[in-house]
Design a protein around this motif. Structure first.
Motif, PDB file in Angstrom:
ATOM      1  N   THR A  85     -15.788 -32.697  -4.337  1.00 30.71           N
ATOM      2  CA  THR A  85     -15.813 -33.085  -5.637  1.00 30.71           C
ATOM      3  C   THR A  85     -14.472 -33.836  -5.846  1.00 30.71           C
ATOM      4  O   THR A  85     -14.299 -35.026  -5.026  1.00 30.71           O
ATOM      5  N   GLY A  86     -13.432 -33.275  -6.658  1.00 30.64           N
ATOM      6  CA  GLY A  86     -12.200 -34.120  -6.909  1.00 30.64           C
ATOM      7  C   GLY A  86     -11.314 -32.990  -7.461  1.00 30.64           C
ATOM      8  O   GLY A  86     -11.511 -31.973  -7.155  1.00 30.64           O
ATOM      9  N   GLY A  87     -10.539 -33.653  -8.208  1.00 31.94           N
ATOM     10  CA  GLY A  87      -9.590 -32.780  -8.799  1.00 31.94           C
ATOM     11  C   GLY A  87      -9.976 -32.099 -10.251  1.00 31.94           C
ATOM     12  O   GLY A  87     -11.093 -32.467 -10.662  1.00 31.94           O
ATOM     13  N   GLN A  88      -9.549 -30.911 -10.605  1.00 38.94           N
ATOM     14  CA  GLN A  88     -10.331 -30.089 -11.476  1.00 38.94           C
ATOM     15  C   GLN A  88     -10.275 -30.727 -13.036  1.00 38.94           C
ATOM     16  O   GLN A  88     -11.031 -30.346 -13.655  1.00 38.94           O
ATOM     17  N   GLY A  94     -11.064 -33.993 -13.154  1.00 38.47           N
ATOM     18  CA  GLY A  94     -11.881 -35.073 -13.449  1.00 38.47           C
ATOM     19  C   GLY A  94     -13.295 -34.684 -13.502  1.00 38.47           C
ATOM     20  O   GLY A  94     -13.664 -33.888 -13.971  1.00 38.47           O
ATOM     21  N   VAL A  95     -14.371 -35.866 -13.327  1.00 34.00           N
ATOM     22  CA  VAL A  95     -15.466 -35.656 -13.598  1.00 34.00           C
ATOM     23  C   VAL A  95     -16.436 -35.156 -12.526  1.00 34.00           C
ATOM     24  O   VAL A  95     -17.188 -34.468 -12.481  1.00 34.00           O
ATOM     25  N   TYR A  96     -15.886 -35.440 -11.167  1.00 32.48           N
ATOM     26  CA  TYR A  96     -16.568 -35.000  -9.892  1.00 32.48           C
ATOM     27  C   TYR A  96     -16.598 -33.686  -9.821  1.00 32.48           C
ATOM     28  O   TYR A  96     -17.682 -33.063  -9.391  1.00 32.48           O
ATOM     29  N   GLY A 155      -9.817 -33.666  -2.336  1.00 32.70           N
ATOM     30  CA  GLY A 155      -8.832 -34.913  -2.539  1.00 32.70           C
ATOM     31  C   GLY A 155      -9.528 -36.013  -3.120  1.00 32.70           C
ATOM     32  O   GLY A 155      -9.096 -36.827  -3.505  1.00 32.70           O
ATOM     33  N   GLY A 156     -11.069 -36.007  -3.211  1.00 34.10           N
ATOM     34  CA  GLY A 156     -11.716 -36.926  -3.851  1.00 34.10           C
ATOM     35  C   GLY A 156     -12.495 -37.698  -2.886  1.00 34.10           C
ATOM     36  O   GLY A 156     -12.804 -37.179  -1.609  1.00 34.10           O
ATOM     37  N   SER A 157     -12.814 -38.994  -3.256  1.00 31.13           N
ATOM     38  CA  SER A 157     -14.063 -39.648  -2.315  1.00 31.13           C
ATOM     39  C   SER A 157     -13.963 -39.657  -0.924  1.00 31.13           C
ATOM     40  O   SER A 157     -14.966 -39.498   0.049  1.00 31.13           O
ATOM     41  N   ALA A 159     -18.596 -39.609  -4.099  1.00 32.80           N
ATOM     42  CA  ALA A 159     -17.962 -40.742  -3.676  1.00 32.80           C
ATOM     43  C   ALA A 159     -18.055 -42.094  -4.385  1.00 32.80           C
ATOM     44  O   ALA A 159     -19.162 -42.057  -4.798  1.00 32.80           O
ATOM     45  N   GLN A 160     -17.008 -42.938  -4.741  1.00 27.68           N
ATOM     46  CA  GLN A 160     -17.165 -43.977  -5.352  1.00 27.68           C
ATOM     47  C   GLN A 160     -18.088 -45.064  -4.656  1.00 27.68           C
ATOM     48  O   GLN A 160     -18.031 -44.906  -3.208  1.00 27.68           O
ATOM     49  N   SER A 161     -18.799 -45.817  -5.383  1.00 25.21           N
ATOM     50  CA  SER A 161     -19.843 -46.794  -4.753  1.00 25.21           C
ATOM     51  C   SER A 161     -19.018 -47.734  -3.632  1.00 25.21           C
ATOM     52  O   SER A 161     -19.499 -48.142  -2.580  1.00 25.21           O
ATOM     53  N   SER A 216      -8.112 -39.762  -1.948  1.00 21.63           N
ATOM     54  CA  SER A 216      -8.727 -40.131  -3.428  1.00 21.63           C
ATOM     55  C   SER A 216      -9.258 -41.379  -3.431  1.00 21.63           C
ATOM     56  O   SER A 216      -8.875 -42.404  -2.682  1.00 21.63           O
ATOM     57  N   GLY A 217     -10.324 -41.749  -4.349  1.00 25.77           N
ATOM     58  CA  GLY A 217     -10.829 -43.105  -4.590  1.00 25.77           C
ATOM     59  C   GLY A 217      -9.903 -44.062  -5.229  1.00 25.77           C
ATOM     60  O   GLY A 217     -10.025 -45.141  -5.069  1.00 25.77           O
ATOM     61  N   GLN A 218      -9.197 -43.416  -6.207  1.00 18.83           N
ATOM     62  CA  GLN A 218      -8.264 -44.273  -6.832  1.00 18.83           C
ATOM     63  C   GLN A 218      -7.167 -44.816  -5.947  1.00 18.83           C
ATOM     64  O   GLN A 218      -6.824 -46.129  -5.961  1.00 18.83           O
ATOM     65  N   ALA A 253      -2.905 -44.081 -11.995  1.00 18.19           N
ATOM     66  CA  ALA A 253      -4.046 -44.889 -11.710  1.00 18.19           C
ATOM     67  C   ALA A 253      -5.276 -43.817 -11.647  1.00 18.19           C
ATOM     68  O   ALA A 253      -4.938 -42.851 -10.718  1.00 18.19           O
ATOM     69  N   TYR A 254      -6.265 -43.995 -12.010  1.00 19.32           N
ATOM     70  CA  TYR A 254      -7.162 -43.080 -11.888  1.00 19.32           C
ATOM     71  C   TYR A 254      -8.716 -43.787 -11.936  1.00 19.32           C
ATOM     72  O   TYR A 254      -9.055 -44.363 -12.878  1.00 19.32           O
ATOM     73  N   VAL A 255      -9.355 -43.622 -11.070  1.00 14.36           N
ATOM     74  CA  VAL A 255     -10.899 -44.312 -10.970  1.00 14.36           C
ATOM     75  C   VAL A 255     -11.811 -43.083 -11.387  1.00 14.36           C
ATOM     76  O   VAL A 255     -12.006 -42.133 -10.575  1.00 14.36           O
TER      77      VAL A 255
HETATM   78  N1  GLU Z   1     -12.842 -41.484  -8.425  1.00 12.76           N
HETATM   79  C1  GLU Z   1     -12.196 -40.462  -7.812  1.00 12.76           C
HETATM   80  C2  GLU Z   1     -12.086 -40.125  -6.353  1.00 12.76           C
HETATM   81  O1  GLU Z   1     -12.892 -40.735  -6.022  1.00 12.76           O
HETATM   82  C3  GLU Z   1     -12.428 -39.094  -8.490  1.00 12.76           C
HETATM   83  C4  GLU Z   1     -12.790 -39.088  -9.964  1.00 12.76           C
HETATM   84  C5  GLU Z   1     -13.208 -37.639 -10.521  1.00 12.76           C
HETATM   85  O2  GLU Z   1     -12.639 -36.694  -9.974  1.00 12.76           O
HETATM   86  O3  GLU Z   1     -13.900 -37.533 -11.455  1.00 12.76           O
HETATM   87  O4  GLU Z   1     -11.321 -39.902  -5.931  1.00 12.76           O
END
Ligand code: GLU
Length: 324
Positions: free
Chosen positions: A37-40, A42-44, A72-74, A91-93, A152-154, A196-198
């Motif tokens: 997933t990602g950080g707690q 976030g949305v992932y 750690g993310g994407s 993961a981000q597109s 991370s994706g960001q 910065a956060y995606v």
């Molecule tokens: N887009 C972020 C990443 O790829 C995570 C966003 C989220 O955790 O919702 O690391």
């Protein structure tokens, strides 16, 4: 004797039938899947927890149990899938594209990367302390900016943006690499000027930051950004709606990606099929688990933001539904 033997055979067949109906998933058939997933905040993290909730509801029949730890993310998720430590991940597109094609953070094309579905949109979101006076991309120069943890994706998308602007990290007075869960408090404690956060909206990290320190979302819509959007199919302009966060009443234009759910061709078709089925058979329930999921539709989810081929197990379900 003959009759006895027959009775025993019939009995044992009947018993076997009964056993296989009531407990189809014997202990030895249990499969455990781990979703990155990602950080707690976030949305992932909610994506992973929500998918697992759906999968675990039918664990008795499918024999599949699911867990979704914070990561750690994407980029970390795709690397985890590659090493076999994770079975699936978010993961981000743009990161999915780069992994499949061996670009940016990925030295080699990951040929066995597979798409499962896409999810919510994720704008590159820059939140700055009001007292740092950051109202545009150019205002970030000379400031203390959290560009995201490696993995991370960001961090991946910030590197693309910095490159396109002709910058490296030396344009900032400080570039920090805090993880998603640490950024909001760093902003509030005045250790950084901007983060910065995606990420999908609304989310916990931006909510936490905007309610603890006067802060503003920064528009990212200069010609360089528009050039990126023109050049790469996985980027699009996107708007963070006004009024979603305290102190930010106006719409803010930026650019972003889609969150996607990915796996490897090495993961069993049946496991991916059951995962996809658990989500889409319970789709209304799934969508209620986070406001960022509210507008999801199966048609978009199986077509948008996916550059790696669909996994065979996912395809089987989508074909059954007549979606492919
Ligand atoms: N887009 C972020 C990443 O790829 C995570 C966003 C989220 O955790 O919702 O690391």
């Amino acid at each position: 004797m003959k009759r006895h033997a027959l009775t025993a055979a019939v009995l044992s067949t009947a018993l076997m039938g009964a056993v296989s109906v009531s407990t189809p998933a014997m202990a030895q058939d249990q499969q455990y899947i781990t979703i990155g997933t990602g950080g707690q905040t976030g949305v992932y993290y909610v994506v992973g927890q929500s998918v697992c909730r759906m999968v675990n509801r039918s664990a008795e029949e499918s024999g599949i149990r699911c867990n979704a730890p914070s990561t750690g993310g994407s980029v970390a998720n795709i690397n985890g899938i590659k090493s076999g430590e994770l079975n699936m991940g978010v993961a981000q597109s743009d990161v999915q594209f780069n992994a499949y094609n061996g670009k940016a953070q990925f030295d080699q094309p990951m040929e066995n990367l597979r798409s499962v579905f896409s999810l919510h949109g994720e704008p590159l979101t820059i939140l700055a302390r009001k007292d740092a006076n950051i109202d545009s991309i150019q205002d970030l120069k000379g400031k203390r900016v959290n560009i995201g943890n490696p993995g991370s994706g960001q961090r991946a998308t910030m590197e693309v943006l910095m490159d396109a602007e002709g910058w490296d990290t030396s344009v900032f007075s400080l570039s920090s690499e805090l993880g998603a869960a640490e950024m909001a408090s760093a902003l509030a404690d005045n250790n950084i000027d901007a983060m910065a956060y995606v990420v999908g909206h609304p989310n916990g990290a931006i909510q936490e930051a905007t309610t603890t320190v006067a802060s503003n979302l920064v528009p990212l819509n200069d010609d360089v950004v528009k050039g990126l959007v023109d050049e790469f199919p996985y980027y699009s302009m996107s708007t963070i709606p006004g009024g979603m966060y305290e102190g930010n009443p106006d719409d803010v234009e930026t650019f972003g990606v889609r969150a996607t759910f990915v796996t490897s061709a090495d993961v069993d078709d049946e496991v991916v099929y059951q995962t996809v089925k658990a989500v889409f058979d319970n789709f209304d329930r799934f969508k209620r688990l986070h406001p960022a999921f509210a507008n999801l539709t199966p048609q978009d989810m199986i077509s948008q933001g996916l550059s790696a081929p669909l996994h065979e197990g996912a395809k089987r379900y989508y074909k059954e539904q007549g979606w492919l």
